[in-house]
Design a protein around this motif. Sequence first.
Motif, PDB file in Angstrom:
ATOM      1  N   TYR A   1       0.858  -1.188   0.000  1.00  0.00           N
ATOM      2  CA  TYR A   1       0.000   0.000   0.000  1.00  0.00           C
ATOM      3  C   TYR A   1       0.892   1.235   0.000  1.00  0.00           C
TER       4      TYR A   1
ATOM      5  N   GLU B   1      -6.252   4.507   3.063  1.00  0.00           N
ATOM      6  CA  GLU B   1      -6.626   4.015   4.389  1.00  0.00           C
ATOM      7  C   GLU B   1      -7.798   3.049   4.286  1.00  0.00           C
ATOM      8  N   TRP B   2      -8.784   3.407   3.449  1.00  0.00           N
ATOM      9  CA  TRP B   2      -9.938   2.523   3.253  1.00  0.00           C
ATOM     10  C   TRP B   2      -9.503   1.198   2.634  1.00  0.00           C
ATOM     11  N   CYS B   3      -8.613   1.233   1.639  1.00  0.00           N
ATOM     12  CA  CYS B   3      -8.132   0.010   1.009  1.00  0.00           C
ATOM     13  C   CYS B   3      -7.407  -0.887   2.007  1.00  0.00           C
ATOM     14  N   MET B   4      -6.615  -0.284   2.864  1.00  0.00           N
ATOM     15  CA  MET B   4      -5.885  -1.065   3.860  1.00  0.00           C
ATOM     16  C   MET B   4      -6.842  -1.741   4.833  1.00  0.00           C
ATOM     17  N   GLN B   5      -7.866  -1.008   5.254  1.00  0.00           N
ATOM     18  CA  GLN B   5      -8.842  -1.581   6.170  1.00  0.00           C
ATOM     19  C   GLN B   5      -9.673  -2.663   5.499  1.00  0.00           C
ATOM     20  N   THR B   6      -9.974  -2.468   4.226  1.00  0.00           N
ATOM     21  CA  THR B   6     -10.866  -3.382   3.505  1.00  0.00           C
ATOM     22  C   THR B   6     -10.157  -4.637   3.029  1.00  0.00           C
TER      23      THR B   6
ATOM     24  N   GLN C   1      -6.668  -5.552   3.837  1.00  0.00           N
ATOM     25  CA  GLN C   1      -5.500  -6.008   4.581  1.00  0.00           C
ATOM     26  C   GLN C   1      -5.602  -7.504   4.870  1.00  0.00           C
TER      27      GLN C   1
ATOM     28  N   GLU D   1      -6.036  -9.849   2.795  1.00  0.00           N
ATOM     29  CA  GLU D   1      -6.816 -10.572   1.795  1.00  0.00           C
ATOM     30  C   GLU D   1      -5.915 -11.052   0.664  1.00  0.00           C
TER      31      GLU D   1
ATOM     32  N   LYS E   1     -17.680  -2.764  -4.198  1.00  0.00           N
ATOM     33  CA  LYS E   1     -17.205  -2.029  -3.022  1.00  0.00           C
ATOM     34  C   LYS E   1     -16.286  -0.889  -3.443  1.00  0.00           C
TER      35      LYS E   1
ATOM     36  N   LYS F   1     -17.026   3.181  -3.182  1.00  0.00           N
ATOM     37  CA  LYS F   1     -16.148   4.073  -2.412  1.00  0.00           C
ATOM     38  C   LYS F   1     -15.621   5.189  -3.300  1.00  0.00           C
TER      39      LYS F   1
END
Length: 246
Positions: A31, A69-74, A76, A78, A91, A95
């Motif tokens: 990321y 930040e959203w990508c990391m939360q969504t 991480q 995976e 998704k 976003k």
Amino acid sequence: MGDKYTDILEKQLAVDYDCTIEDIKNSENIYRVLKANKNARPIGNAGTLLKMAVYNEKLLVMADTGLLEWCMQTFQGENGIWLAEPENLMKINNKLLEYGQKLADIHHHYIPAQTSVSTEKRFEIKWYEKDEIDIFRGDGRFWEALLFDENTPDMLAVCAVDGDTILGMASATRDCERLWQIGVNVTQEGHGKGVGSYVTTCLKEELLHRGIVPTYATVESHIKSQKVAFQSGFVPVFYELFSEKC
């Protein structure tokens, strides 16, 4: 796939996604805050806020700070191989809409396989170097082969011909120094004759001879284009998407 082609691709992905080759080779998702690195492939355009790739089952992500930040939360932890599932793409697109963006392009990309493909002569061919390609400007038959884009200039084209009739064209655009992407169009006169795979193979072999690694890209639903890639001696290696303004 040939190791030397893979090495060149991995070096380029490291530039594109602002990381090291070791980062590319390991199993951890990457990321990074969106930035324009020198010598990176022009993925998207000036307004792009997100680009993502899947390579070796991992995610490579560059995004605007909030999106990152959203990508990391969504995503991480995976596995990247499931990125193209409809739920994930929905998704991402939902976003992006919050930022006035949408998914713009989704392709899977190929590089040459290790095994060679026969280039036995089947059609007469004609070559066009960079400074000769402009004669096709405005010719709607070759809208996939030729881009006429200064960010990805058209460098070399080959046509299969029958006398004065063009049966099909493959052309290479310069994405970066060592990776040039092939696009192909077959004219109405060339349909059903195997022209697409023939000109693509000829161009692939010529680029390799010149020290360039040819790449090929297409979308999930374009089965005919995927067949051309396989028939021309390419193998799929990574998947990539990016966003654009709505």
